[in-house]
Design an enzyme around this catalytic site. Sequence first.
Site, PDB file in Angstrom:
ATOM      1  N   ASP A  98       0.852  -1.185   0.000  1.00  0.00           N
ATOM      2  CA  ASP A  98       0.000   0.000   0.000  1.00  0.00           C
ATOM      3  C   ASP A  98       0.889   1.237   0.000  1.00  0.00           C
ATOM      4  O   ASP A  98       1.837   1.318   0.791  1.00  0.00           O
ATOM      5  CB  ASP A  98      -0.889   0.010   1.245  1.00  0.00           C
ATOM      6  CG  ASP A  98      -2.341   0.302   0.912  1.00  0.00           C
ATOM      7  OD1 ASP A  98      -2.574   1.303   0.214  1.00  0.00           O
ATOM      8  OD2 ASP A  98      -3.221  -0.448   1.347  1.00  0.00           O
ATOM      9  N   ASP A 199      -3.262   4.574  -2.232  1.00  0.00           N
ATOM     10  CA  ASP A 199      -4.391   5.054  -1.450  1.00  0.00           C
ATOM     11  C   ASP A 199      -4.827   6.440  -1.929  1.00  0.00           C
ATOM     12  O   ASP A 199      -3.993   7.341  -2.061  1.00  0.00           O
ATOM     13  CB  ASP A 199      -3.974   5.101   0.019  1.00  0.00           C
ATOM     14  CG  ASP A 199      -5.109   5.401   0.956  1.00  0.00           C
ATOM     15  OD1 ASP A 199      -6.030   4.577   1.044  1.00  0.00           O
ATOM     16  OD2 ASP A 199      -5.077   6.459   1.617  1.00  0.00           O
ATOM     17  N   GLU A 256      -6.451   3.747  -5.982  1.00  0.00           N
ATOM     18  CA  GLU A 256      -7.763   3.911  -5.366  1.00  0.00           C
ATOM     19  C   GLU A 256      -8.236   5.321  -5.682  1.00  0.00           C
ATOM     20  O   GLU A 256      -7.556   6.293  -5.344  1.00  0.00           O
ATOM     21  CB  GLU A 256      -7.673   3.717  -3.845  1.00  0.00           C
ATOM     22  CG  GLU A 256      -9.029   3.863  -3.169  1.00  0.00           C
ATOM     23  CD  GLU A 256      -8.933   4.163  -1.685  1.00  0.00           C
ATOM     24  OE1 GLU A 256      -9.880   3.836  -0.963  1.00  0.00           O
ATOM     25  OE2 GLU A 256      -7.925   4.751  -1.237  1.00  0.00           O
ATOM     26  N   HIS A 329     -10.986  -3.678   2.758  1.00  0.00           N
ATOM     27  CA  HIS A 329     -10.935  -3.302   4.179  1.00  0.00           C
ATOM     28  C   HIS A 329     -11.840  -2.119   4.510  1.00  0.00           C
ATOM     29  O   HIS A 329     -12.082  -1.838   5.694  1.00  0.00           O
ATOM     30  CB  HIS A 329      -9.491  -2.954   4.554  1.00  0.00           C
ATOM     31  CG  HIS A 329      -8.980  -1.741   3.849  1.00  0.00           C
ATOM     32  ND1 HIS A 329      -8.689  -1.733   2.493  1.00  0.00           N
ATOM     33  CD2 HIS A 329      -8.724  -0.485   4.285  1.00  0.00           C
ATOM     34  CE1 HIS A 329      -8.287  -0.527   2.142  1.00  0.00           C
ATOM     35  NE2 HIS A 329      -8.294   0.250   3.211  1.00  0.00           N
ATOM     36  N   ASP A 330     -12.326  -1.412   3.502  1.00  0.00           N
ATOM     37  CA  ASP A 330     -13.200  -0.249   3.716  1.00  0.00           C
ATOM     38  C   ASP A 330     -14.658  -0.545   3.408  1.00  0.00           C
ATOM     39  O   ASP A 330     -15.502   0.349   3.492  1.00  0.00           O
ATOM     40  CB  ASP A 330     -12.758   0.919   2.826  1.00  0.00           C
ATOM     41  CG  ASP A 330     -11.520   1.624   3.346  1.00  0.00           C
ATOM     42  OD1 ASP A 330     -11.266   1.539   4.563  1.00  0.00           O
ATOM     43  OD2 ASP A 330     -10.820   2.259   2.537  1.00  0.00           O
TER      44      ASP A 330
END
Length: 561
Positions: A98, A199, A256, A329-330
Site C-alpha cells: 500500500d 491510497d 484507489e 478493508h473499507d
Amino acid sequence: MNKAWWKESVIYQIYPRSFNDSNGDGIGDINGITEKIPYLSELGIDVIWLSPVYKSPNDDNGYDISDYRDIMDEFGTMLDFDIMLSKAHGHGIKIMMDLVVNHSSDEHDWFRESRKSKDNPYRDYYIWKKTDNGEPPTNWGAAFGGSVWEYDEQTSEFYLHLFSKKQPDLNWENPVLRNEVYEMMRFWLDKGIDGFRMDVINFISKDSSYPQGEIREGHKYGDGSKYYMNGPRIHEFLQEMNKEVLSQYDTITVGEMPGVTVEEGKLYTGDDRSELNMVFHFEHVGLGDGRFGKWDPHPWRLTELKEIFNKWQKGLEKGGWNSLYWSNHDQPRAISRWGNDSEEHRVTSGKMIATCLHLMQGTPYIYQGEEIGMTNVKFDNINDYRDIETLNAYRDLTSDSLTHDKIFKGIHERSRDNARTPVQWDASPNAGFTDGTPWINVNPNYEKINAEAAVKDEDSIFHYYKKLIQLRKQNEVIVYGTFDLVMEGDEQIFAFTRTLGGDQLLVICNFSNCTPIFKLPGNVRYTSKQLLISNLTADENEPIEEFPLMPYEARVYRLKK
C-alpha cells in the site's frame, strides 16, 4: 489487446491487523502472514495486496504513516518482512504494498518539522494557509467528520487534512516532496516488492485557489471533492512518478480513486498514457447510499449494478483495464452486501457473486475471508467498534440527524469494521486468529464459518474460488475476451457473454432468492455447449434457450458456433 502478467493475475488483499496473530498479542502480524502463505498458494492467488505495515500511531489503522521505511512494532520487524517476501516469492506469489502518499501521520518527522516555523525547510511538505478572520480557509468537510482544516497555534496557520486531523495532506506542488516519495518507492522496489496499491491517489492534486464547497441540505460542511478529486495536475504527477520510478521496474499498480469517471479511468489506465495499470472506482459500492451516505442505506436495483459494471467494462475495453472487487478493508463483507448471508443461501450466493465478478474482464481482487464466505458482524454496542469513521459517524449523526436504531442499521450493513473482524481460521477460541485477546471481537459465527472447515469440504466456497482461479489460468477468453451484457433490463438475472475470436462464454447469475426464467437472446447462437462451472447441480444436457434458475444459481457455458 496488450498482454501483461498483472492482467492475468488474481489478487488477494491482506489487512494485517486482522489476518493472523503469531505472538498472542491479539494483533495480526507479518509472521502470521508468513505462516499462511501455503494456504494462499493452495487457493491459487498470484499477488498479495498488503495493507499498510509501516510505522504508524494507528489513528486510522495504519493509513497514517509516521515512517515510510520502517515496520510497525505491532507487526514485527524489517527482517520479518524480508522473510515473508522471500517465502511469498518462493511460492510464486508477488507482493503489492500500500502506498499512502496523499497524507502522512502528524507524527512523521516531516510534519513535526513543518509545524515548527514558517521558514522551516519542511514547511512546504504540507499545505498551510493563513486567514485574516481566524476562520478556516474553506468550508470543506473532512471524510471522518469536522473541517478539513486544523488550526495550529504554534505558527497561527491552518493545515489541510482531508481525513483525520492526525493525517495532514502532503503538498504535491512541492517537487522536493515528490522526490522524497519517489526515493521511498525505489527503496521498497529495490527490496523486491512487485508494485503498489495507491491510497486515494487521485486526491494528491488540489485546486490551488481553494474555492468554497457546496453545502448540501442537512450537512454542516461544504463538499470540496471537486476541488481535490482528479485535480488539475494529477496526470502530470502520475506521469512523473511513472517516468521516475515505475517505468524502471516490472510493477503492478492500482490507484484507489473515489469519484473517478470512466473517461478519467481511460486516462489513468490507457496503454499509451504511462500512468497506472488500473484503478478502483467506487460507483457500485455507493449503490443505495442515502441522504447521509452509507449510514442510512436504501434498497438498490440489479439494473443499476449492471449499468455501472457495463459502463466500466465497455469504457475500458480498448486500451484501459478494470479492477474487479466486491469488498475490501473499507467495505462490508461481500456476501452480506451483494448476496444473501442467511444460513440457507450464504454458500450458494457466495459462489454466485464470485462467478459474476471473476468472469468479467479485469483483474479480480479477493478480500481476506471472502474465499470462505465470511459475513458482516452485528455488534450491539458502539464500544465494540474500532473504526474511526464509524465512531465519528455515530457521534455526529446520532446527535442531530439519525436515531440510534437507524444509524446502527447503517453500521451493521456498511461499517468498515465488518471487514476488519479477524479471519476465521478454525472453530477453536477466537477462531484460531490469536491465543490472546483480539483487538476487535471475532464474528460469533466462526464455529460454522472458518477456513479449516472450508478446506476440508470439497463443496465449499473456498474450493469454488480455487476452481474459478484455475479456469482463469486455463481460458484466455476469461482474461482478454470482450464483455457484452444480455438481458439488460432484468431485475434478477445478471448475464453476459465473453468473446475472444471463436471462443465464447455465457455467464448466467441469479441475484435473487426467486426462480426467474432465463431466456437466451436471439443474437447468442451456438451449435454445441459445455457447462464450464456451476454453483448448483445442473444437467449438462438441459437446453439453455429457456430454463428456470434456482435462487442464487450461477452457470457458465462455453458455446461452440
